[in-house]
Scaffold this active site. Structure first.
Site: not given
Ligand code: 9WO
Length: 255
Positions: A94, A121, A159, A174
């Site tokens: 994220p 985590e 795609r 498209d």
């Molecule tokens: C989680 C997180 C939360 C707050 C700030 C920074 C952060 N980094 C991560 C992270 O990289 N987490 C790893 C991947 C492990 C837990 C699950 N992960 C993850 C990737 N949660 N959400 C995403 C993600 C990836 C792409 N777009 C949106 C969310």
């Protein structure tokens, strides 16, 4: 394009391999999909892929070693398949760069990439520092893992591959960014002509394709101005708005 994915949940990519446009394109050989499970690169009897965080705190952290070994195998397999030896190694996070249609297009026009899907985590930072070349995000929200983000991004690239959208109009045509000048799409209607008391806009039944095109353009402008005014400004800066478009937008503002 070949995509290699490091994931503890390889079955999640059946969404690409077994359904719809991406599955058909895979069967046609337009792209390749390979998953690598860090759990297969452990050496203890419990096949451990995570451990407690140094410094304390909740949850578990993915061990660097199984990820390193899985990535080594993925890179070696790509080389054996005749691809360049240093593809992008992309972590889904994220805090990464927000994914766009342009990034999908660049991926689709390349030999592909290796995607790293985290769970728990997070991942030991030493693996990220040593092996990851980019971090990509779907947006400002947290998922339970990187898999759904990776699948969405790969789908958007697949795609765009020549021959992937068969029967449907070509992706270059498209896409959001090409024919529609980066404006949002106009509404769609199909049969029946009257549904629950609401009828299809008369112009779409007229057979007058000049009027239909003009109506669709105005609908795109109306929706984009309301929901994504930034995209109207971008289209204007790129010289994509006609005098008729500007007249229509001015008329909208008056309403
Ligand atoms: C989680 C997180 C939360 C707050 C700030 C920074 C952060 N980094 C991560 C992270 O990289 N987490 C790893 C991947 C492990 C837990 C699950 N992960 C993850 C990737 N949660 N959400 C995403 C993600 C990836 C792409 N777009 C949106 C969310």
């Amino acid at each position: 394009m070949r995509v290699d994915i490091l994931t503890l949940f390889p079955d999640m990519f059946s969404v690409l391999a077994e359904h719809g446009v991406s599955s058909r394109a895979l069967k046609k050989g337009l792209w390749g999909l390979h998953t690598w499970n860090p759990r297969d690169y452990t050496s203890d009897v419990h096949r451990t892929v995570d451990d407690r965080p140094y410094g304390g705190g909740p949850g578990m952290v993915m061990l660097a070693q199984p990820l390193d070994a899985a990535l080594d195998d993925a890179l070696q397999a790509r080389e054996q398949a005749g691809l360049q030896s240093t593809p992008p190694v992309i972590l889904l996070s994220p805090t990464g760069k927000v994914f766009t249609q342009q990034m999908a297009q660049t991926l689709a026009s390349s030999e592909g990439a290796v995607f790293i899907c985290g769970r728990y985590e997070g991942i030991d930072q030493r693996f990220i520092d040593a092996r990851v070349s980019a971090e990509w995000s779907l947006g400002d929200f947290v998922l339970s893992g990187g898999e759904l983000a990776a699948a969405a991004m790969v789908d958007s690239a697949v795609r765009l591959l020549p021959g992937a959208l068969n029967g449907e109009l070509s992706a270059a045509q498209d896409s959001f960014h090409d024919t529609n000048d980066g404006l949002l799409d106009s509404p769609h209607y199909t049969r029946p002509e009257s549904y629950q008391g609401t009828t299809v806009p008369e112009v779409l039944l007229s057979g007058n394709h000049r009027r239909i095109d003009e109506w669709r353009r105005q609908q795109s402008l109306r929706i984009t101005a309301a929901r994504r005014p930034d995209l109207v400004h971008r289209a204007r800066e790129q010289g994509l708005l006609t005098k008729a478009d500007e007249r229509f937008l001015k008329q909208l503002k008056g309403e």
